[in-house]
Design a protein around this motif. Structure first.
Motif, short mmCIF file in Angstrom:
data_model
loop_
_atom_site.label_atom_id
_atom_site.label_comp_id
_atom_site.label_asym_id
_atom_site.label_seq_id
_atom_site.Cartn_x
_atom_site.Cartn_y
_atom_site.Cartn_z
N LEU A 43 0.74 -0.85 0.49
CA LEU A 43 -0.03 0.64 -0.45
C LEU A 43 0.38 1.36 0.03
CD1 LEU A 43 -2.83 -1.16 2.42
CD2 LEU A 43 -2.82 -0.97 -0.46
N PHE A 44 2.03 1.49 0.49
CA PHE A 44 2.88 2.26 0.42
C PHE A 44 3.32 2.81 -1.01
CE2 PHE A 44 3.41 2.46 5.32
CZ PHE A 44 3.08 4.05 5.16
N VAL A 45 3.82 1.68 -1.38
CA VAL A 45 4.63 1.45 -2.93
C VAL A 45 3.30 2.24 -3.78
CG1 VAL A 45 4.81 0.22 -5.05
CG2 VAL A 45 6.16 -0.26 -2.72
N VAL A 46 2.24 1.55 -3.76
CA VAL A 46 1.04 2.26 -4.40
C VAL A 46 0.20 3.30 -4.43
CG1 VAL A 46 -1.27 1.99 -4.98
CG2 VAL A 46 -0.18 -0.44 -5.10
N ALA A 47 0.53 3.96 -2.77
CA ALA A 47 0.57 5.01 -2.82
C ALA A 47 1.76 6.25 -2.87
CB ALA A 47 0.84 5.64 -1.09
N PHE A 48 3.02 5.71 -2.59
CA PHE A 48 3.89 6.51 -3.68
C PHE A 48 3.94 6.93 -4.96
CE2 PHE A 48 6.23 6.28 0.55
CZ PHE A 48 6.44 7.30 0.92
N LYS A 49 3.78 5.30 -5.97
CA LYS A 49 3.30 5.79 -7.00
C LYS A 49 2.33 6.29 -8.08
CE LYS A 49 6.29 1.75 -8.21
NZ LYS A 49 7.18 2.37 -9.09
N THR A 50 1.34 6.59 -7.45
CA THR A 50 -0.26 7.32 -7.64
C THR A 50 -0.14 8.24 -7.62
OG1 THR A 50 -1.39 6.08 -5.79
CG2 THR A 50 -1.16 4.68 -8.11
N LEU A 51 0.17 8.30 -5.75
CA LEU A 51 -0.75 10.68 -5.58
C LEU A 51 0.01 11.54 -5.76
CD1 LEU A 51 -1.88 9.01 -1.85
CD2 LEU A 51 -3.35 9.28 -3.81
N GLN A 52 -0.17 11.76 -6.85
CA GLN A 52 0.83 13.27 -6.92
C GLN A 52 0.05 14.69 -7.07
OE1 GLN A 52 4.49 13.07 -7.57
NE2 GLN A 52 4.00 10.39 -7.17
N PRO A 53 0.77 14.98 -6.03
CA PRO A 53 2.56 15.51 -5.46
C PRO A 53 1.70 15.37 -4.03
CG PRO A 53 0.77 17.91 -4.63
CD PRO A 53 -0.12 16.58 -6.01
N LEU A 54 2.70 14.28 -3.75
CA LEU A 54 2.85 13.37 -2.19
C LEU A 54 3.48 14.33 -1.54
CD1 LEU A 54 1.77 10.87 -0.66
CD2 LEU A 54 3.18 9.65 -1.39
N HIS A 55 3.48 14.32 -0.01
CA HIS A 55 4.51 15.00 1.08
C HIS A 55 4.19 13.96 2.55
CE1 HIS A 55 4.22 18.94 -0.32
NE2 HIS A 55 1.91 18.57 -0.49
N PHE A 58 3.66 13.89 6.01
CA PHE A 58 2.27 13.90 6.34
C PHE A 58 1.53 12.49 6.10
CE2 PHE A 58 1.18 18.64 4.75
CZ PHE A 58 2.39 18.95 5.69
N LEU A 59 1.68 11.55 5.23
CA LEU A 59 1.93 10.58 5.12
C LEU A 59 1.92 10.16 5.42
CD1 LEU A 59 0.36 8.33 3.09
CD2 LEU A 59 2.65 8.04 2.50
N PHE A 60 3.88 9.60 6.02
CA PHE A 60 4.35 8.74 8.09
C PHE A 60 3.37 8.79 9.32
CE2 PHE A 60 7.43 7.64 4.64
CZ PHE A 60 7.54 6.58 4.29
N THR A 61 3.06 10.66 9.10
CA THR A 61 2.50 11.13 10.11
C THR A 61 0.91 9.86 10.18
OG1 THR A 61 4.06 13.14 10.35
CG2 THR A 61 1.62 13.58 11.56
N GLY A 62 0.13 10.07 9.13
CA GLY A 62 -1.08 9.86 9.11
C GLY A 62 -0.99 8.41 9.33
N TYR A 63 -0.66 7.61 8.82
CA TYR A 63 0.20 6.12 9.37
C TYR A 63 0.67 6.11 10.81
CZ TYR A 63 2.09 1.93 9.09
OH TYR A 63 2.56 0.45 9.22
N ILE A 64 1.41 6.74 10.99
CA ILE A 64 1.23 6.83 12.75
C ILE A 64 0.76 6.80 14.08
CG2 ILE A 64 3.34 6.84 15.00
CD1 ILE A 64 5.55 7.85 12.46
N ALA A 65 -0.37 8.04 13.03
CA ALA A 65 -1.72 8.44 13.54
C ALA A 65 -2.96 7.38 13.85
CB ALA A 65 -1.59 9.63 13.15
#
Length: 71
Positions: A43-55, A58-65
């Motif tokens: 899912l991380f790979v899919v997010a990095f490949k498909t979501l543009q622009p990606l910060h 923010f992604l890792f902060t949301g994941y940890i939360a």
């Protein structure tokens, strides 16, 4: 979703009626934990490949939360 989907998979696997307390079922639980990590990585790979622009911050902060909220 990156945090919720793998945890839901693991919860369904561990809490299934077939999951007993035998040694074989404990090994299945470990395999479920490994699959949980693989699902999260995919899912991380899919997010990095498909979501543009990606910060990534923010992604890792949301994941940890999400992980902290699921505990």
């Amino acid at each position: 979703m990156i945090g919720v989907v793998p945890n839901a998979f693991l919860a369904a696997r561990v809490m299934s009626p077939r999951a007993g307390s035998s040694a074989r079922s404990l090994l299945r639980r470990d395999a479920g934990r490994d699959r949980k990590l693989v699902i999260a990585a995919i899912l991380f790979v899919v997010a990095f490949k498909t979501l543009q622009p990606l910060h990534p911050g923010f992604l890792f902060t949301g994941y940890i939360a999400t992980l902290l909220a699921c505990r």
